[in-house]
Write an enzyme that holds these catalytic residues in place. Structure first.
Site, short mmCIF file in Angstrom:
data_model
loop_
_atom_site.label_atom_id
_atom_site.label_comp_id
_atom_site.label_asym_id
_atom_site.label_seq_id
_atom_site.Cartn_x
_atom_site.Cartn_y
_atom_site.Cartn_z
N LYS A 13 11.27 22.74 8.09
CA LYS A 13 10.95 21.44 8.71
C LYS A 13 9.58 21.48 9.41
CE LYS A 13 14.67 21.70 11.31
NZ LYS A 13 15.20 23.00 10.86
N ARG A 88 20.36 16.19 16.45
CA ARG A 88 21.17 17.34 16.04
C ARG A 88 22.65 17.10 16.28
NH1 ARG A 88 16.80 21.46 16.70
NH2 ARG A 88 17.55 23.53 16.20
N ARG A 127 9.21 34.93 10.65
CA ARG A 127 8.36 33.81 11.11
C ARG A 127 7.49 34.21 12.30
NH1 ARG A 127 11.21 28.21 12.44
NH2 ARG A 127 12.56 29.43 13.78
N ARG A 161 9.23 34.00 18.19
CA ARG A 161 10.19 33.39 19.11
C ARG A 161 11.29 34.36 19.49
NH1 ARG A 161 11.60 27.72 16.28
NH2 ARG A 161 13.59 28.22 17.27
N ARG A 172 22.86 29.64 15.50
CA ARG A 172 22.15 28.38 15.25
C ARG A 172 22.63 27.74 13.95
NH1 ARG A 172 16.45 30.99 15.92
NH2 ARG A 172 15.62 29.05 15.10
P1 ADP Z 1 12.22 25.19 10.56
O1 ADP Z 1 11.15 24.39 11.30
O2 ADP Z 1 13.06 24.35 9.65
O3 ADP Z 1 13.05 26.05 11.47
P2 ADP Z 1 9.90 26.67 9.51
O4 ADP Z 1 9.08 25.57 8.92
O5 ADP Z 1 9.44 27.26 10.79
O6 ADP Z 1 11.46 26.22 9.60
O7 ADP Z 1 10.03 27.81 8.40
C1 ADP Z 1 10.66 29.07 8.69
C2 ADP Z 1 9.82 30.20 8.09
O8 ADP Z 1 9.90 30.13 6.65
C3 ADP Z 1 8.35 30.12 8.44
O9 ADP Z 1 7.86 31.44 8.69
C4 ADP Z 1 7.68 29.50 7.21
O10 ADP Z 1 6.35 30.00 7.03
C5 ADP Z 1 8.60 29.93 6.08
N1 ADP Z 1 8.78 28.87 5.06
C6 ADP Z 1 8.82 27.52 5.27
N2 ADP Z 1 9.03 26.87 4.10
C7 ADP Z 1 9.14 27.83 3.14
C8 ADP Z 1 9.35 27.80 1.71
N3 ADP Z 1 9.52 26.64 1.05
N4 ADP Z 1 9.41 28.99 1.07
C9 ADP Z 1 9.25 30.16 1.74
N5 ADP Z 1 9.04 30.26 3.07
C10 ADP Z 1 8.98 29.11 3.77
P1 AMP Z 2 14.20 24.67 16.98
O1 AMP Z 2 12.79 24.92 17.45
O2 AMP Z 2 14.38 23.31 16.39
O3 AMP Z 2 14.71 25.78 16.07
O4 AMP Z 2 15.10 24.69 18.30
C1 AMP Z 2 15.21 25.86 19.11
C2 AMP Z 2 16.36 25.70 20.08
O5 AMP Z 2 16.07 24.61 20.99
C3 AMP Z 2 17.71 25.36 19.48
O6 AMP Z 2 18.42 26.50 19.03
C4 AMP Z 2 18.42 24.66 20.65
O7 AMP Z 2 18.86 25.59 21.62
C5 AMP Z 2 17.26 23.87 21.29
N1 AMP Z 2 17.12 22.51 20.68
C6 AMP Z 2 16.04 22.04 19.99
N2 AMP Z 2 16.24 20.77 19.60
C7 AMP Z 2 17.47 20.41 20.07
C8 AMP Z 2 18.26 19.23 19.99
N3 AMP Z 2 17.82 18.14 19.32
N4 AMP Z 2 19.47 19.24 20.58
C9 AMP Z 2 19.92 20.31 21.26
N5 AMP Z 2 19.25 21.46 21.37
C10 AMP Z 2 18.02 21.54 20.77
#
Ligand code: ADP
Ligand code: AMP
Length: 215
Positions: A13, A88, A127, A161, A172
């Site tokens: 995302k 969420r 990541r 992170r 999660r």
């Molecule tokens: P989200 O925001 O849904 O938690 P991220 O966009 O941060 O996910 O992606 C998680 C990890 O996977 C990042 O390190 C990113 O560079 C990698 N990634 C994202 N999309 C892809 C894809 N289509 N194929 C392989 N790796 C990806």
């Molecule tokens: P994310 O960066 O989206 O992976 O979110 C990291 C963490 O932040 C999650 O595991 C939750 O603890 C908290 N969080 C982020 N967005 C939300 C949401 N919309 N509702 C509740 N908790 C959230």
């Protein structure tokens, strides 16, 4: 145009939201980023959220909906919003309807990134982001063009992170399955849900999203 990117942690995302910002001038609204900023700044919201986030559980609906409302108010009109990591829960989805109406916006598309859960642990544990500009990278799937240097801003500082570890990721994912996936039928009933293959490579996912936005 206002869209939701939906999918479990690591679905891609944030990666796609950053591209939409660069390519279409939209704005990424990530509640995760907002909460991390609050934790870093030591605000009351940050103090309340810190331990919950470290466990991989969900922060209260009220807190995150307030954050989204404030961001939309600060944005004003103009740029389209990309909701990343929000809503969420069913309560957050209801709040979003009210918040959008308040700001004179409508929801155009909900794009679900379908992914294989087994791949997500590898994505998340690899990541990292630029500590200066927030650009996202991956140890294997998206390395900087020059090792150790951010493609976007040239910084040599990166961070990971604290919640991107295997144990927290499992929590999660369970939270996603139990509380987030059930909100999809609400949007399906409105005919605005699109499912795309989140296992495809990053460029292919961007293309699939571009096609939806052009439709
Ligand atoms: P989200 O925001 O849904 O938690 P991220 O966009 O941060 O996910 O992606 C998680 C990890 O996977 C990042 O390190 C990113 O560079 C990698 N990634 C994202 N999309 C892809 C894809 N289509 N194929 C392989 N790796 C990806
Ligand atoms: P994310 O960066 O989206 O992976 O979110 C990291 C963490 O932040 C999650 O595991 C939750 O603890 C908290 N969080 C982020 N967005 C939300 C949401 N919309 N509702 C509740 N908790 C959230």
């Amino acid at each position: 145009m206002n869209i939701i990117l939906l999918g479990p942690p690591g679905a891609g995302k944030g990666t796609q939201a950053q591209r939409l910002e660069e390519r279409r001038g939209m704005r990424q609204l990530s509640t995760g980023d907002m909460l991390r900023a609050a934790v870093k700044a030591g605000t009351p919201v940050g103090l309340e959220a810190k331990a919950v986030m470290e466990r991989g559980e969900l922060v209260s609906d009220e807190i995150v909906s307030k954050l989204i409302d404030a961001e939309l108010a600060a944005m004003g009109e103009g740029a389209g919003a990309i909701f990343d990591g929000y809503p969420r829960t069913e309560a957050q989805a209801r709040s979003l309807d009210g918040i959008l109406a308040l700001h004179g916006r409508t929801l155009d598309h909900v794009i679900e990134l379908e992914v294989n859960e087994d791949a997500l642990v590898e994505r998340i544990t690899g990541r990292f982001t630029c500590a200066n500009c927030g650009a996202g990278y991956h140890d294997v799937f998206k390395q900087p063009a020059v090792a150790g240097v951010c493609d976007k801003c040239g910084s040599a500082e990166f961070k990971r992170r604290p919640d991107d570890n295997e144990e927290t990721v499992r929590t999660r994912m369970a939270e996603y399955r139990a509380k987030t996936a059930p909100i999809l039928p609400v949007y399906e009933a409105r005919g605005i849900v699109h499912r795309i293959d989140g296992m495809a490579d990053i460029d292919a996912v961007s293309e699939a999203i571009a096609e939806i936005l052009a439709s």
